[in-house]
Design a protein around this motif. Structure first.
Motif, PDB file in Angstrom:
ATOM      1  N   ASP A  51       0.816  -1.218   0.000  1.00  0.00           N
ATOM      2  CA  ASP A  51       0.000   0.000   0.000  1.00  0.00           C
ATOM      3  C   ASP A  51       0.845   1.262   0.000  1.00  0.00           C
ATOM      4  N   ASP A  52       1.992   1.231   0.663  1.00  0.00           N
ATOM      5  CA  ASP A  52       2.822   2.432   0.827  1.00  0.00           C
ATOM      6  C   ASP A  52       4.290   2.036   0.649  1.00  0.00           C
ATOM      7  N   VAL A  53       4.848   2.342  -0.517  1.00  0.00           N
ATOM      8  CA  VAL A  53       6.225   1.956  -0.842  1.00  0.00           C
ATOM      9  C   VAL A  53       7.224   2.638   0.088  1.00  0.00           C
ATOM     10  N   VAL A  54       7.027   3.907   0.369  1.00  0.00           N
ATOM     11  CA  VAL A  54       7.967   4.651   1.217  1.00  0.00           C
ATOM     12  C   VAL A  54       8.033   4.026   2.617  1.00  0.00           C
ATOM     13  N   THR A  55       6.874   3.741   3.194  1.00  0.00           N
ATOM     14  CA  THR A  55       6.836   3.133   4.524  1.00  0.00           C
ATOM     15  C   THR A  55       7.427   1.729   4.498  1.00  0.00           C
ATOM     16  N   PRO A  71      12.636   4.771  -3.058  1.00  0.00           N
ATOM     17  CA  PRO A  71      11.319   4.861  -3.688  1.00  0.00           C
ATOM     18  C   PRO A  71      11.269   5.935  -4.781  1.00  0.00           C
ATOM     19  N   THR A  72      10.724   5.544  -5.923  1.00  0.00           N
ATOM     20  CA  THR A  72      10.552   6.460  -7.044  1.00  0.00           C
ATOM     21  C   THR A  72       9.126   6.332  -7.560  1.00  0.00           C
ATOM     22  N   THR A  73       8.676   7.352  -8.250  1.00  0.00           N
ATOM     23  CA  THR A  73       7.347   7.358  -8.848  1.00  0.00           C
ATOM     24  C   THR A  73       7.499   7.605 -10.343  1.00  0.00           C
ATOM     25  N   ASP A  74       6.861   6.739 -11.168  1.00  0.00           N
ATOM     26  CA  ASP A  74       6.947   6.923 -12.615  1.00  0.00           C
ATOM     27  C   ASP A  74       5.880   7.917 -13.092  1.00  0.00           C
ATOM     28  N   GLU A  75       5.859   8.182 -14.388  1.00  0.00           N
ATOM     29  CA  GLU A  75       4.945   9.174 -14.954  1.00  0.00           C
ATOM     30  C   GLU A  75       3.476   8.810 -14.739  1.00  0.00           C
ATOM     31  N   ALA A  76       3.161   7.512 -14.597  1.00  0.00           N
ATOM     32  CA  ALA A  76       1.781   7.065 -14.399  1.00  0.00           C
ATOM     33  C   ALA A  76       1.373   7.099 -12.921  1.00  0.00           C
ATOM     34  N   GLY A  77       2.317   7.418 -12.040  1.00  0.00           N
ATOM     35  CA  GLY A  77       2.013   7.460 -10.615  1.00  0.00           C
ATOM     36  C   GLY A  77       2.311   6.179  -9.866  1.00  0.00           C
ATOM     37  N   ASN A  78       2.860   5.168 -10.533  1.00  0.00           N
ATOM     38  CA  ASN A  78       3.237   3.911  -9.878  1.00  0.00           C
ATOM     39  C   ASN A  78       4.534   4.128  -9.106  1.00  0.00           C
ATOM     40  N   GLN A  79       4.606   3.551  -7.909  1.00  0.00           N
ATOM     41  CA  GLN A  79       5.804   3.684  -7.092  1.00  0.00           C
ATOM     42  C   GLN A  79       6.526   2.351  -6.990  1.00  0.00           C
ATOM     43  N   SER A  80       7.850   2.409  -6.847  1.00  0.00           N
ATOM     44  CA  SER A  80       8.622   1.197  -6.604  1.00  0.00           C
ATOM     45  C   SER A  80       9.909   1.556  -5.876  1.00  0.00           C
ATOM     46  N   ALA A  81      10.457   0.557  -5.198  1.00  0.00           N
ATOM     47  CA  ALA A  81      11.756   0.646  -4.525  1.00  0.00           C
ATOM     48  C   ALA A  81      12.324  -0.767  -4.504  1.00  0.00           C
TER      49      ALA A  81
END
Length: 99
Positions: A51-55, A71-81
């Motif tokens: 639910d929360d990539v940063v956390t 953690p990064t966010t792509d142009e579509a708003g998807n996050q990953s780390a």
């Protein structure tokens, strides 16, 4: 590894060499010796939808994992780390805008 998975809210049962990891809608079996080494990833890649990539990345770091991509966010708003454990397991934490 089990402590990190528990910190991410997953149930871990088993013993050294074989464990089952259970989440709200999935059960994973992890066995030593059954993993395929992928040199570019330094081991096995496990993708977790959170639910929360940063956390989740902070929890992973606090549990002893190395954060190899913050953690990064792509142009579509998807996050990953990406986290890496000393045993060679790389974990991609993902959160999609489409869920």
């Amino acid at each position: 590894m089990a402590d990190l998975l528990r910190a991410l809210g997953l149930e871990v049962v088993g013993e050294d060499g074989y464990v089952e990891v259970t989440g709200p809608s999935i059960t994973l079996s992890i066995m030593r010796g059954a993993m395929v080494d992928v040199p570019s990833l330094g081991g096995v890649l496990l993708q977790l939808d959170v639910d929360d990539v940063v956390t989740a990345a902070r929890i992973g770091r606090d549990a002893g994992a190395s954060v190899v991509r913050e953690p990064t966010t792509d142009e579509a708003g998807n996050q990953s780390a990406f986290l890496q454990l000393s045993v060679g397991l790389t974990i991609e934490l993902m959160s999609s805008t489409g869920r």
